[in-house]
Design an enzyme around this catalytic site. Structure first.
Site, PDB file in Angstrom:
ATOM      1  N   ILE A  78       0.840  -1.206   0.000  1.00  0.00           N
ATOM      2  CA  ILE A  78       0.000   0.000   0.000  1.00  0.00           C
ATOM      3  C   ILE A  78       0.878   1.260   0.000  1.00  0.00           C
ATOM      4  O   ILE A  78       0.584   2.237  -0.691  1.00  0.00           O
ATOM      5  CB  ILE A  78      -0.955   0.017   1.236  1.00  0.00           C
ATOM      6  N   ASN A 106      -1.423   4.841  14.809  1.00  0.00           N
ATOM      7  CA  ASN A 106      -0.169   4.289  14.283  1.00  0.00           C
ATOM      8  C   ASN A 106       0.527   5.399  13.495  1.00  0.00           C
ATOM      9  O   ASN A 106      -0.076   6.004  12.618  1.00  0.00           O
ATOM     10  CB  ASN A 106      -0.521   3.079  13.398  1.00  0.00           C
ATOM     11  N   CYS A 137       7.652  -0.577   8.504  1.00  0.00           N
ATOM     12  CA  CYS A 137       6.903  -0.697   7.249  1.00  0.00           C
ATOM     13  C   CYS A 137       7.843  -1.099   6.114  1.00  0.00           C
ATOM     14  O   CYS A 137       8.789  -0.373   5.804  1.00  0.00           O
ATOM     15  CB  CYS A 137       6.223   0.621   6.901  1.00  0.00           C
ATOM     16  N   LYS A 172       6.243  -0.778  17.317  1.00  0.00           N
ATOM     17  CA  LYS A 172       5.930  -1.968  16.503  1.00  0.00           C
ATOM     18  C   LYS A 172       7.150  -2.427  15.717  1.00  0.00           C
ATOM     19  O   LYS A 172       7.690  -1.687  14.888  1.00  0.00           O
ATOM     20  CB  LYS A 172       4.781  -1.642  15.546  1.00  0.00           C
ATOM     21  N   THR A 273      -5.107  -9.242   8.752  1.00  0.00           N
ATOM     22  CA  THR A 273      -5.646  -9.742   7.487  1.00  0.00           C
ATOM     23  C   THR A 273      -6.986 -10.460   7.639  1.00  0.00           C
ATOM     24  O   THR A 273      -7.836 -10.374   6.752  1.00  0.00           O
ATOM     25  CB  THR A 273      -4.589 -10.679   6.837  1.00  0.00           C
TER      26      THR A 273
HETATM   27  C1  LIG Z   1      -3.314  -3.977   3.699  1.00  0.00           C
HETATM   28  C2  LIG Z   1      -2.439  -3.837   4.892  1.00  0.00           C
HETATM   29  C3  LIG Z   1      -2.081  -2.571   5.353  1.00  0.00           C
HETATM   30  C4  LIG Z   1      -1.254  -2.420   6.478  1.00  0.00           C
HETATM   31  N1  LIG Z   1      -0.941  -1.166   6.916  1.00  0.00           N
HETATM   32  C5  LIG Z   1      -0.177  -1.009   8.039  1.00  0.00           C
HETATM   33  C6  LIG Z   1       0.103   0.295   8.556  1.00  0.00           C
HETATM   34  O1  LIG Z   1      -0.356   1.310   8.033  1.00  0.00           O
HETATM   35  N2  LIG Z   1       0.911   0.384   9.667  1.00  0.00           N
HETATM   36  C7  LIG Z   1       1.407  -0.747  10.301  1.00  0.00           C
HETATM   37  O2  LIG Z   1       2.124  -0.616  11.304  1.00  0.00           O
HETATM   38  N3  LIG Z   1       1.122  -1.987   9.842  1.00  0.00           N
HETATM   39  C8  LIG Z   1       0.345  -2.139   8.742  1.00  0.00           C
HETATM   40  N4  LIG Z   1       0.053  -3.402   8.285  1.00  0.00           N
HETATM   41  C9  LIG Z   1       0.570  -4.585   9.019  1.00  0.00           C
HETATM   42  C10 LIG Z   1      -0.480  -5.151   9.978  1.00  0.00           C
HETATM   43  O3  LIG Z   1      -0.877  -4.199  10.947  1.00  0.00           O
HETATM   44  C11 LIG Z   1       0.046  -6.423  10.669  1.00  0.00           C
HETATM   45  O4  LIG Z   1       1.211  -6.106  11.398  1.00  0.00           O
HETATM   46  C12 LIG Z   1       0.390  -7.530   9.679  1.00  0.00           C
HETATM   47  O5  LIG Z   1      -0.554  -7.555   8.622  1.00  0.00           O
HETATM   48  C13 LIG Z   1       0.464  -8.918  10.322  1.00  0.00           C
HETATM   49  O6  LIG Z   1      -0.773  -9.284  10.900  1.00  0.00           O
HETATM   50  P1  LIG Z   1      -1.870 -10.209  10.147  1.00  0.00           P
HETATM   51  O7  LIG Z   1      -1.151 -11.403   9.628  1.00  0.00           O
HETATM   52  O8  LIG Z   1      -2.916 -10.512  11.175  1.00  0.00           O
HETATM   53  O9  LIG Z   1      -2.419  -9.367   9.031  1.00  0.00           O
HETATM   54  C14 LIG Z   1      -0.776  -3.575   7.157  1.00  0.00           C
HETATM   55  C15 LIG Z   1      -1.147  -4.850   6.704  1.00  0.00           C
HETATM   56  C16 LIG Z   1      -1.972  -5.007   5.605  1.00  0.00           C
HETATM   57  C17 LIG Z   1      -2.349  -6.397   5.154  1.00  0.00           C
END
Ligand SMILES: Cc1cc2nc3c(=O)[nH]c(=O)nc-3n(C[C@H](O)[C@H](O)[C@H](O)COP(=O)(O)O)c2cc1C
Length: 309
Positions: A78, A106, A137, A172, A273
């Site tokens: 993204i 965040n 990120c 994080k 997710t």
């Molecule tokens: C579409 C998408 C956007 C994300 N945007 C951010 C974000 O803006 N800031 C952040 O710290 N993590 C972001 N993440 C990471 C998630 O917060 C999380 O750490 C990561 O997806 C692992 O968790 P999950 O497997 O349950 O998705 C994003 C993840 C996804 C899939």
């Protein structure tokens, strides 16, 4: 047996504290600003909501395509598309101020100073209960992961944020490092009130017809069930080393997943997710944990935290 106590304190060292009614949080970037889901599920039952990563200025993000489904996971690039801190304070925070559920913002900077500025701007904003500092990120060229890759820069960002806010600060961490415990210890030393992990793992996909990478940004961050064992082990390792609360994240889709993270030492968990498949997932997990505790005769969730350590 009367209802078990699911509450957790994520800012025990912080004067303002960060008390959650239960350990289920939504992960940044997967639950918008909370507002998008207010008519779909009872968001007030969540332990906390973490909003989309926010920068000083609004950002357009990376070129499309930016989301790609893989076996047991999703690749995203993204690139921090967001409305910027001023619009967040003007348009979103006033709504949050009326909510019971704590909202955590965040933040992401391109420099250490940016992080300090973001923290200062949020400090007295009604409706904001905490800050999650994204030093992890994988999807932007400047800032982000760069700061999370080394203990020194991770600590510098943490100190800069702590110097400018009295809000509880969660840092994080990225899994894209050699030893995540070094980074965890450095940010704890620099004053982090809690540590969340993990962000996404770097990966890519190739379209064999065009013979080119699928994602516009080539590389993206892998999330979803595929990363759960990696995340769980990192939470386990970090929980062994630090004293501050640890928040587990990565591939959580069920009650069992959440309980594994809690037993590995997480005081709270984030669902990411899985919200895309079913935004009810975190609420189902709250109910599932409560059922598990009743069945096992456990009165307080704190009795389960770190049970496997
Ligand atoms: C579409 C998408 C956007 C994300 N945007 C951010 C974000 O803006 N800031 C952040 O710290 N993590 C972001 N993440 C990471 C998630 O917060 C999380 O750490 C990561 O997806 C692992 O968790 P999950 O497997 O349950 O998705 C994003 C993840 C996804 C899939």
């Amino acid at each position: 047996m009367k209802s078990p106590d699911l509450s957790v304190q994520l800012g025990p060292q912080n004067k303002r504290g960060l008390l959650l009614s239960n350990p289920l949080m939504t992960a940044s970037g997967t639950f918008g600003y909370g507002t998008e889901y207010a008519d779909i599920i009872d968001i007030q039952r969540l332990g906390a909501i973490i909003c989309k990563g926010t920068t000083l200025k609004p950002r357009q993000g990376n070129p499309q395509p930016r989301l790609w489904e893989t076996a047991s996971g999703v690749l995203n690039s993204i690139g921090m598309e967001n409305i910027g801190i001023e619009a967040l304070i003007k348009e979103k925070a006033p709504l949050w101020a009326k909510w019971k559920v704590p909202m955590i913002v965040n933040i992401l900077g391109e420099s250490v100073e940016d992080y300090g500025k973001l923290a200062k701007r949020l400090d007295k904003v009604a409706g904001v209960s905490g800050i999650e500092v994204n030093i992890s990120c994988p999807n932007i060229s400047e800032g982000g992961l760069e700061f999370g890759a080394k203990p020194k820069s991770a600590a510098d960002v943490t100190s800069a944020v702590k110097a400018k806010t009295t809000l509880p600060v969660i840092v994080k961490l990225s899994p894209n490092v050699t030893d995540i415990t070094d980074i965890a210890l450095a940010v704890e030393e620099a004053g982090a009130d809690a540590i969340s992990l993990i962000n996404t793992l770097r990966g890519m996909s190739i379209d064999i017809k065009t013979r080119k990478p699928v994602l516009g940004n080539i590389c993206g961050g892998l999330s979803g069930p595929a990363i759960k064992p990696v995340a769980l082990y990192m939470v386990y390792q970090v929980a062994h080393k630090v004293k501050v609360p640890v928040i587990g994240c990565g591939g959580i889709t069920s009650t069992n997943d959440a309980l594994e993270f809690i037993m590995a030492g997480a005081s709270a968990v984030q669902v990411g997710t899985a919200n895309f498949t079913d935004p009810r997932t975190p609420l189902d997990i709250i109910d599932g944990i409560e059922r598990f505790m009743k069945k096992e005769g456990i009165r307080r969730i704190t009795e389960l935290i770190g049970a496997a350590l």
